[in-house]
Motif scaffolding. Structure first.
Motif, PDB file in Angstrom:
ATOM      1  N   LYS A  13       0.815  -1.222   0.000  1.00  0.00           N
ATOM      2  CA  LYS A  13       0.000   0.000   0.000  1.00  0.00           C
ATOM      3  C   LYS A  13       0.852   1.277   0.000  1.00  0.00           C
ATOM      4  N   ARG A  14       2.009   1.250   0.662  1.00  0.00           N
ATOM      5  CA  ARG A  14       2.887   2.432   0.630  1.00  0.00           C
ATOM      6  C   ARG A  14       3.518   2.586  -0.749  1.00  0.00           C
ATOM      7  N   HIS A  15       3.933   1.467  -1.329  1.00  0.00           N
ATOM      8  CA  HIS A  15       4.551   1.514  -2.653  1.00  0.00           C
ATOM      9  C   HIS A  15       3.546   1.905  -3.724  1.00  0.00           C
ATOM     10  N   LEU A  16       2.261   1.604  -3.475  1.00  0.00           N
ATOM     11  CA  LEU A  16       1.227   1.959  -4.445  1.00  0.00           C
ATOM     12  C   LEU A  16       1.098   3.476  -4.578  1.00  0.00           C
ATOM     13  N   PRO A  21       2.809   8.203  -9.557  1.00  0.00           N
ATOM     14  CA  PRO A  21       3.848   9.142 -10.017  1.00  0.00           C
ATOM     15  C   PRO A  21       4.897   8.470 -10.906  1.00  0.00           C
ATOM     16  N   PHE A  22       5.211   7.217 -10.596  1.00  0.00           N
ATOM     17  CA  PHE A  22       6.187   6.446 -11.366  1.00  0.00           C
ATOM     18  C   PHE A  22       5.723   6.285 -12.811  1.00  0.00           C
ATOM     19  N   ILE A  23       4.448   5.927 -12.978  1.00  0.00           N
ATOM     20  CA  ILE A  23       3.878   5.763 -14.317  1.00  0.00           C
ATOM     21  C   ILE A  23       3.754   7.115 -15.018  1.00  0.00           C
ATOM     22  N   VAL A  89      -4.927   0.931 -15.314  1.00  0.00           N
ATOM     23  CA  VAL A  89      -4.574   2.244 -14.758  1.00  0.00           C
ATOM     24  C   VAL A  89      -3.708   3.028 -15.741  1.00  0.00           C
ATOM     25  N   THR A  90      -2.735   2.348 -16.356  1.00  0.00           N
ATOM     26  CA  THR A  90      -1.842   3.006 -17.311  1.00  0.00           C
ATOM     27  C   THR A  90      -2.597   3.483 -18.546  1.00  0.00           C
ATOM     28  N   SER A  91      -3.534   2.681 -19.025  1.00  0.00           N
ATOM     29  CA  SER A  91      -4.349   3.072 -20.180  1.00  0.00           C
ATOM     30  C   SER A  91      -5.149   4.333 -19.871  1.00  0.00           C
ATOM     31  N   LEU A  92      -5.723   4.375 -18.665  1.00  0.00           N
ATOM     32  CA  LEU A  92      -6.493   5.547 -18.248  1.00  0.00           C
ATOM     33  C   LEU A  92      -5.600   6.786 -18.182  1.00  0.00           C
ATOM     34  N   ALA A  93      -4.393   6.617 -17.629  1.00  0.00           N
ATOM     35  CA  ALA A  93      -3.458   7.745 -17.521  1.00  0.00           C
ATOM     36  C   ALA A  93      -3.032   8.239 -18.906  1.00  0.00           C
ATOM     37  N   LEU A  94      -2.748   7.314 -19.800  1.00  0.00           N
ATOM     38  CA  LEU A  94      -2.371   7.699 -21.169  1.00  0.00           C
ATOM     39  C   LEU A  94      -3.515   8.436 -21.861  1.00  0.00           C
TER      40      LEU A  94
END
Length: 201
Positions: A13-16, A21-23, A89-94
């Motif tokens: 959960k902390r790494h999430l 931001p990483f993506i 999640v990545t698709s949504l961000a893109l």
């Protein structure tokens, strides 16, 4: 077994909080969508292994009412679950950042992710903990950097194979690649389970 997969999410959960931001960094830097999808997919499964390597979680897991087969199954099934969620999640961000991507980008990322998992998951149970995570991460970075060059080199010099593949229809290529990846993934799962069954903690 579902609880084992859920455990990984709770531990992460902390790494999430770093995940988004990483993506976003990869998206803002305008990196290839395939690489962005691949890195996003790898984030949670390998963070879990890195965490377990530090605290020797396998001793705790083997004291719980789960068989060793179930523990390994949770790793491989969990990797697929996290991959699907990460790609979503990545698709949504893109989409939000108006960055173009195709289903081919996603398909290639999935193939590369499953191959990477297939070859690296057994290594966590073959080698002693402490360095394997760092070795795998460095290997991933090197492969991501020089992988395309190697593929282009092989395509230019192995023309018989290149010609054979280019003459195949797109559905045939995807079907063949899918079957190969599934077989490799299942073999890796079996090898990891075999190693883990005989490992002492």
């Amino acid at each position: 077994m579902f609880n084992l997969i859920r455990r990984d999410v709770i531990l992460q959960k902390r790494h999430l909080l770093i995940f988004i931001p990483f993506i976003l960094f990869f998206i803002i830097m305008d990196k290839q969508p395939t690489l962005t999808f691949l890195v996003a997919s790898i984030f949670i499964p390998f963070n879990t292994y890195a965490y377990d390597e530090k605290v020797e979680t396998n001793i705790l897991l083997n004291s719980l009412p789960y068989t060793r087969m179930e523990i390994i199954a949770s790793r491989y099934i969990g990797a697929i679950v996290y991959m699907i969620l990460s790609i979503g999640v990545t698709s949504l961000a893109l989409f939000i950042f108006n960055k173009p991507f195709t289903m081919t980008d996603i398909a290639i990322a999935i193939i590369l992710f499953l191959l990477f998992v297939s070859f690296t998951f057994p290594l966590f149970y073959i080698f002693k903990p402490g360095y394997i995570t760092m070795v795998i991460l460095i290997s991933f970075i090197l492969l991501a950097a020089i992988g395309p060059t190697i593929v282009l080199f092989l395509a230019e010099h192995l023309t018989a194979i290149t010609d054979f593949i280019t003459n195949l229809s797109i559905p045939t290529v995807y079907t063949g690649a899918t079957l190969i990846i599934v077989v490799v993934y299942v073999i890796s799962w079996g090898v990891t389970a075999f190693i883990y069954q005989r490992k002492s903690f």
